[in-house]
Scaffold this motif. Sequence first.
Motif, PDB file in Angstrom:
ATOM      1  N   UNK A 309       0.829  -1.205   0.000  1.00 60.50           N
ATOM      2  CA  UNK A 309       0.000   0.000   0.000  1.00 60.50           C
ATOM      3  C   UNK A 309       0.864   1.255   0.000  1.00 60.50           C
ATOM      4  N   UNK A 310       1.987   1.200   0.705  1.00 60.92           N
ATOM      5  CA  UNK A 310       2.875   2.359   0.788  1.00 60.92           C
ATOM      6  C   UNK A 310       3.651   2.591  -0.501  1.00 60.92           C
ATOM      7  N   UNK A 311       4.055   1.500  -1.150  1.00 63.91           N
ATOM      8  CA  UNK A 311       4.937   1.604  -2.317  1.00 63.91           C
ATOM      9  C   UNK A 311       4.223   1.376  -3.649  1.00 63.91           C
ATOM     10  N   UNK A 316       4.254   0.304  -9.345  1.00 67.63           N
ATOM     11  CA  UNK A 316       3.425   0.194 -10.552  1.00 67.63           C
ATOM     12  C   UNK A 316       3.995   1.051 -11.679  1.00 67.63           C
ATOM     13  N   UNK A 317       4.438   2.255 -11.353  1.00 71.57           N
ATOM     14  CA  UNK A 317       5.021   3.125 -12.369  1.00 71.57           C
ATOM     15  C   UNK A 317       6.265   2.497 -12.990  1.00 71.57           C
ATOM     16  N   UNK A 318       7.039   1.809 -12.168  1.00 72.42           N
ATOM     17  CA  UNK A 318       8.260   1.169 -12.654  1.00 72.42           C
ATOM     18  C   UNK A 318       7.965  -0.026 -13.554  1.00 72.42           C
ATOM     19  N   UNK A 319       6.979  -0.855 -13.187  1.00 77.43           N
ATOM     20  CA  UNK A 319       6.815  -2.166 -13.822  1.00 77.43           C
ATOM     21  C   UNK A 319       5.719  -2.243 -14.883  1.00 77.43           C
ATOM     22  N   UNK A 435       7.932   4.283   8.545  1.00 79.42           N
ATOM     23  CA  UNK A 435       9.240   4.623   7.968  1.00 79.42           C
ATOM     24  C   UNK A 435       9.130   4.742   6.449  1.00 79.42           C
ATOM     25  N   UNK A 436       8.451   3.780   5.804  1.00 83.28           N
ATOM     26  CA  UNK A 436       8.307   3.831   4.352  1.00 83.28           C
ATOM     27  C   UNK A 436       7.461   5.023   3.905  1.00 83.28           C
ATOM     28  N   UNK A 437       6.473   5.353   4.730  1.00 88.85           N
ATOM     29  CA  UNK A 437       5.579   6.460   4.364  1.00 88.85           C
ATOM     30  C   UNK A 437       6.345   7.777   4.221  1.00 88.85           C
ATOM     31  N   UNK A 438       7.344   7.981   5.054  1.00 89.11           N
ATOM     32  CA  UNK A 438       8.076   9.245   5.037  1.00 89.11           C
ATOM     33  C   UNK A 438       9.442   9.124   4.358  1.00 89.11           C
ATOM     34  N   UNK A 439       9.620   8.025   3.604  1.00 89.38           N
ATOM     35  CA  UNK A 439      10.848   7.848   2.832  1.00 89.38           C
ATOM     36  C   UNK A 439      10.560   8.091   1.360  1.00 89.38           C
ATOM     37  N   UNK A 440      11.218   9.049   0.734  1.00 91.45           N
ATOM     38  CA  UNK A 440      10.971   9.284  -0.693  1.00 91.45           C
ATOM     39  C   UNK A 440      11.462   8.110  -1.544  1.00 91.45           C
ATOM     40  N   UNK A 441      10.601   7.632  -2.412  1.00 94.10           N
ATOM     41  CA  UNK A 441      10.933   6.492  -3.277  1.00 94.10           C
ATOM     42  C   UNK A 441      10.626   6.879  -4.717  1.00 94.10           C
ATOM     43  N   UNK A 442      11.631   6.867  -5.564  1.00 94.50           N
ATOM     44  CA  UNK A 442      11.451   7.192  -6.979  1.00 94.50           C
ATOM     45  C   UNK A 442      11.069   5.933  -7.755  1.00 94.50           C
ATOM     46  N   UNK A 443      10.372   6.086  -8.888  1.00 96.21           N
ATOM     47  CA  UNK A 443       9.984   4.908  -9.697  1.00 96.21           C
ATOM     48  C   UNK A 443      11.145   4.374 -10.524  1.00 96.21           C
ATOM     49  N   UNK A 444      12.232   4.047  -9.858  1.00 94.04           N
ATOM     50  CA  UNK A 444      13.406   3.473 -10.486  1.00 94.04           C
ATOM     51  C   UNK A 444      13.766   2.184  -9.757  1.00 94.04           C
ATOM     52  N   UNK A 445      14.347   1.239 -10.476  1.00 95.09           N
ATOM     53  CA  UNK A 445      14.588  -0.085  -9.909  1.00 95.09           C
ATOM     54  C   UNK A 445      15.435  -0.036  -8.643  1.00 95.09           C
ATOM     55  N   UNK A 446      16.502   0.782  -8.640  1.00 99.75           N
ATOM     56  CA  UNK A 446      17.374   0.834  -7.461  1.00 99.75           C
ATOM     57  C   UNK A 446      16.630   1.407  -6.259  1.00 99.75           C
ATOM     58  N   UNK A 450      15.777  -0.709  -2.862  1.00104.09           N
ATOM     59  CA  UNK A 450      16.278  -0.250  -1.558  1.00104.09           C
ATOM     60  C   UNK A 450      15.129  -0.090  -0.568  1.00104.09           C
ATOM     61  N   UNK A 451      14.007   0.479  -1.029  1.00103.60           N
ATOM     62  CA  UNK A 451      12.849   0.675  -0.158  1.00103.60           C
ATOM     63  C   UNK A 451      12.286  -0.665   0.316  1.00103.60           C
ATOM     64  N   UNK A 452      12.190  -1.637  -0.589  1.00104.38           N
ATOM     65  CA  UNK A 452      11.662  -2.956  -0.217  1.00104.38           C
ATOM     66  C   UNK A 452      12.586  -3.639   0.788  1.00104.38           C
ATOM     67  N   UNK A 453      13.888  -3.603   0.525  1.00 99.23           N
ATOM     68  CA  UNK A 453      14.846  -4.213   1.457  1.00 99.23           C
ATOM     69  C   UNK A 453      14.842  -3.502   2.798  1.00 99.23           C
ATOM     70  N   UNK A 454      14.721  -2.173   2.771  1.00 94.82           N
ATOM     71  CA  UNK A 454      14.677  -1.418   4.024  1.00 94.82           C
ATOM     72  C   UNK A 454      13.430  -1.773   4.829  1.00 94.82           C
ATOM     73  N   UNK A 455      12.281  -1.852   4.137  1.00 91.42           N
ATOM     74  CA  UNK A 455      11.051  -2.220   4.827  1.00 91.42           C
ATOM     75  C   UNK A 455      11.125  -3.614   5.430  1.00 91.42           C
TER      76      UNK A 455
END
Length: 487
Positions: A309-311, A316-319, A435-446, A450-455
């Motif tokens: 839900x957070x990501x 979706x934009x990436x894939x 933590x994920x909610x307030x972490x900026x995540x760009x629609x790029x694979x890296x 990183x966000x998934x591993x961090x979560x």
Amino acid sequence: MAEHFRKLLHSTILYLPAQFVPPLAQFAMTVAWTHLLDPATFGFVNFVISVQEIVAFAGLTGWTLFVLRFRERFRARGHERFVAMDQRMAALSALLQILLAPVVLLLLDLPLDAATIAGTAAYLVTRMLVAHYSDWARADHAIRAYSAAQLIGSIAGAVLSILAILTYGPIAAVVLGAQAAGQALAIAALVLMKQIRFGVGEFDPDLFGELRRYATPILIGGVIGWGAGNVIRVLVQYIDGPVALGLISVGWGIGQRIASVLAMLLTAAAYPLAVKHYENGDRGGALAQVSFNGLLLFGVLLPAAVGLATLAEPVVTLLIAENFRETTIVVLPIAMCAASLRFLRIHTCEQAMYLVERPGLTLYVLIVEAILNIAFCALGLYVGGFAEAAAGMLAGTVAATIGSFAYCFAKLGLPPPSAGAVFKICAASGVMGLVLRFTPVAPHSFSVAVAILAGASIYAASILAFFPEIRALIAQRIQRVSREPVI
């Protein structure tokens, strides 16, 4: 608790490749299809794949469930009789799937040309046989055979479907035929591993009587359950047309697939363990195994739903291809929540009902869920759109799940999980989500990786902090490994 966890962990690790790799291949295939197929063709193919489950109810599904539940009982006595009945059931069911293929296409208002009928029939037959003989291997604890069937069927089907589209074009019959070819390779592997003995077999009236008693309510419930989980596809198909079906199928299908994968990571190993307890006369131990599995499943599904839900937007934009994105971003998190609740209920409450040989109870739950989902989904589609329709599905599933758990705790003797453990899992998921909610995540694979591993790391660390028994179990395992002599 520690003994249940040890047994489940050992079996789960052995099943892990077959539970993780095939869904990953199918997910990659679905993403590729959004780039290779137009929405109408995508919706058509995915609808046939979804409908296969309900068509198989007229084939081997009842017998498959009977094998999975009672194979242990017939292992020492009546083995050849059991195999002969299996051969007859498989042969008749395969013929029936071929006959039903044009009926399915006609009822769904889909193309009825010869190529589409042939591709659909081949897909229905091969998918049914792979599913059945994989579960036959699972009932025999033949993990190697089970894994081979799952890995070969999914990977070969995905690769062949993409190659077929690139070679022959985005044609539904081509996609279904390529999927069938991949599943045929899995069947060949099972034959080589002696998990399948083809033949006409022999019909056994006594076994059929036991099968009918056990499986009839399950099959009726399965049809109702399929409707409860897929009514959104049917309503969108008939109200808004095939393009709308394709748009909503991406998010709804991926959400259900992710939840199914996470559920099967544990239940592939857990249910046979519970059956073994029950057949050995340990009813309490069997229900405790089911309850403990439900708690672990909750601990896997909740953080996955929160994280998705957070990501959802960057993932979706990436894939996903651009023309599917807007709808998928909205529908995917809702679909994941609804599917997670359904699979938690199915693999805890309904497995408890099957275990104590009261499958008729599942009908009441499924009927209530189906009625609520149809009403709420239709209302949502009428007053809003795709998001409101998906939310209606979620509302119906929530109500059915709460009622089902309440009944199993009160009437079947299913031990409720520790309130403290449930609270700790919710707290760990909440920490991760914040933590994920307030972490900026760009629609790029890296960035997404990183966000998934961090979560995942935050959730795992929180679980270790909240559960000292898990820390102790890991420490014991590390000590045991460190004491083993190095060869």
